[in-house]
Enzyme design. Structure first.
Site, PDB file in Angstrom:
ATOM      1  N   ASP A  26      -4.012  -5.120   5.024  1.00 61.86           N
ATOM      2  CA  ASP A  26      -4.000  -4.939   3.570  1.00 61.86           C
ATOM      3  C   ASP A  26      -4.313  -6.257   2.850  1.00 61.86           C
ATOM      4  O   ASP A  26      -4.054  -7.333   3.380  1.00 61.86           O
ATOM      5  CB  ASP A  26      -2.622  -4.401   3.142  1.00 61.86           C
ATOM      6  CG  ASP A  26      -2.654  -3.783   1.760  1.00 61.86           C
ATOM      7  OD1 ASP A  26      -3.754  -3.525   1.238  1.00 61.86           O
ATOM      8  OD2 ASP A  26      -1.560  -3.550   1.196  1.00 61.86           O
ATOM      9  N   ASN A  29      -7.430   6.754   0.786  1.00 62.70           N
ATOM     10  CA  ASN A  29      -8.409   5.777   0.284  1.00 62.70           C
ATOM     11  C   ASN A  29      -9.664   6.436  -0.325  1.00 62.70           C
ATOM     12  O   ASN A  29     -10.448   5.766  -0.995  1.00 62.70           O
ATOM     13  CB  ASN A  29      -8.815   4.777   1.380  1.00 62.70           C
ATOM     14  CG  ASN A  29      -7.744   3.748   1.701  1.00 62.70           C
ATOM     15  OD1 ASN A  29      -7.613   3.296   2.839  1.00 62.70           O
ATOM     16  ND2 ASN A  29      -6.964   3.353   0.705  1.00 62.70           N
TER      17      ASN A  29
HETATM   18  C1  IPE Z   1      -3.195   1.073   3.446  1.00 64.86           C
HETATM   19  O1  IPE Z   1      -3.486   0.193   2.413  1.00 64.86           O
HETATM   20  C2  IPE Z   1      -4.462   1.579   4.074  1.00 64.86           C
HETATM   21  C3  IPE Z   1      -5.241   0.595   4.799  1.00 64.86           C
HETATM   22  C4  IPE Z   1      -4.936  -0.661   5.003  1.00 64.86           C
HETATM   23  C5  IPE Z   1      -6.465   1.111   5.354  1.00 64.86           C
HETATM   24  P1  IPE Z   1      -3.582   0.670   0.891  1.00 64.86           P
HETATM   25  O2  IPE Z   1      -3.934  -0.531   0.101  1.00 64.86           O
HETATM   26  O3  IPE Z   1      -4.469   1.840   0.766  1.00 64.86           O
HETATM   27  O4  IPE Z   1      -2.079   1.141   0.599  1.00 64.86           O
HETATM   28  P2  IPE Z   1      -1.293   1.287  -0.778  1.00 64.86           P
HETATM   29  O5  IPE Z   1      -2.164   2.091  -1.699  1.00 64.86           O
HETATM   30  O6  IPE Z   1      -1.071  -0.089  -1.326  1.00 64.86           O
HETATM   31  O7  IPE Z   1      -0.013   1.957  -0.418  1.00 64.86           O
HETATM   32  C1  IPE Z   2      -7.162  -3.103   2.679  1.00 58.92           C
HETATM   33  O1  IPE Z   2      -7.323  -3.908   1.564  1.00 58.92           O
HETATM   34  C2  IPE Z   2      -8.429  -2.401   3.072  1.00 58.92           C
HETATM   35  C3  IPE Z   2      -8.442  -0.955   2.802  1.00 58.92           C
HETATM   36  C4  IPE Z   2      -7.461  -0.260   2.314  1.00 58.92           C
HETATM   37  C5  IPE Z   2      -9.665  -0.259   3.100  1.00 58.92           C
HETATM   38  P1  IPE Z   2      -7.220  -3.322   0.092  1.00 58.92           P
HETATM   39  O2  IPE Z   2      -8.564  -2.847  -0.319  1.00 58.92           O
HETATM   40  O3  IPE Z   2      -6.145  -2.315   0.001  1.00 58.92           O
HETATM   41  O4  IPE Z   2      -6.843  -4.621  -0.726  1.00 58.92           O
HETATM   42  P2  IPE Z   2      -5.810  -4.706  -1.918  1.00 58.92           P
HETATM   43  O5  IPE Z   2      -4.522  -4.124  -1.429  1.00 58.92           O
HETATM   44  O6  IPE Z   2      -6.390  -3.909  -3.053  1.00 58.92           O
HETATM   45  O7  IPE Z   2      -5.701  -6.162  -2.215  1.00 58.92           O
HETATM   46 MG    MG Z   3      -4.188  -2.391  -0.433  1.00 61.65          MG
END
Ligand code: IPE
Ligand code: IPE
Ligand code: MG
Length: 233
Positions: free
Chosen positions: A13, A61
């Site tokens: 994340d 996502n």
């Molecule tokens: C979890 O991260 C999914 C992945 C890392 C692929 P998200 O960024 O989607 O999770 P939330 O929305 O903060 O819970």
């Molecule tokens: C994790 O990074 C990757 C995916 C969920 C695909 P994020 O895209 O969630 O990054 P933040 O949480 O918005 O910083």
């Molecule tokens: Mg995230």
């Protein structure tokens, strides 16, 4: 008894926040995050870990903008073009959990090819959770089990261990250690059943900045913990 570490799962994340911090597009964060998958996979392989499950795209996502989702769908091609040779040399096997069929055809082709090319490798399994959601996985497992009972393929006598066999992780078993980067302290629908007794580590570092040394530090913390599984030491 020597504690073993077989299955590590990571919620990668913070790509977006990492990019924003330096006034770049979120996509740049995803690009660097994808490169970092290589670094952590190689480190995990060198440490003798059997399965590394990485949360790459969740069933939730899809809510993101079409632009971001489209960019994410291109990353598997970039990743395997850049690193497949090295992963093959390390005897790493690529596996996928999640829904294959909702990705663009090109992305599906790239993923299938990586799985096919590496299918006889006997080293670490690099297991990507893509279009994966734990609740979805559990509901599908229940449907498959119910169908088996209705078809008289088995009796209505399901046990906890047998239920694990209906999950997409059936060949890998429970998670020993779960790491989430970027400061959020939640599971976001990742491997809920498989993490019933996982040790969890939450770090502030954004995924693109998470180094093999940070990973080693997490593993060290894991070995310092006392896993009791409800018993008494
Ligand atoms: C979890 O991260 C999914 C992945 C890392 C692929 P998200 O960024 O989607 O999770 P939330 O929305 O903060 O819970
Ligand atoms: C994790 O990074 C990757 C995916 C969920 C695909 P994020 O895209 O969630 O990054 P933040 O949480 O918005 O910083
Ligand atoms: Mg995230």
């Amino acid at each position: 008894m020597e504690k073993s570490l077989s299955h590590v799962a990571i919620i990668m994340d913070g790509n977006g926040r990492w990019a924003k911090k330096q006034n770049k597009d979120r996509s740049f964060g995803h690009y660097q995050g994808t490169n970092n998958v290589r670094n952590i996979a190689i480190a995990a392989e060198a440490m003798g870990i059997s399965v590394l499950t990485l949360y790459a795209f969740s069933t939730e996502n899809w809510k993101r903008s079409a632009e971001e989702v489209n960019y994410l769908m291109k990353l598997p091609a970039q990743f395997f073009d850049a690193y497949m040779k090295e992963l093959m040399e390390k005897n790493i096997r690529i596996n996928l959990i999640g829904h294959f069929d909702r990705f663009p055809i090109d992305t599906q082709r790239v993923l299938k090819r990586a799985i096919e090319r590496s299918k006889d490798n006997t080293g670490m399994v690099l297991n990507f959770a893509m279009d994966y959601g734990s609740r979805d996985e559990i509901v599908n497992a229940i449907k498959d089990y119910t169908a088996d009972v209705i078809d008289n393929k088995r009796a209505n006598d399901l046990s906890v261990n047998e239920f694990s066999d209906y999950l997409m992780t059936s060949e890998f078993g429970d998670v020993d250690l779960m790491i989430r980067t970027s400061g959020e302290v939640r599971l976001s629908n990742f491997l809920l059943w498989q993490m019933a007794y996982a040790e969890m580590i939450f770090v502030e570092t954004h995924w693109p900045d998470f180094t093999p040394n940070d990973f080693k530090e997490c593993v060290k913390q894991y070995y310092d913990r006392d896993r009791r599984f409800g018993g008494v030491k």
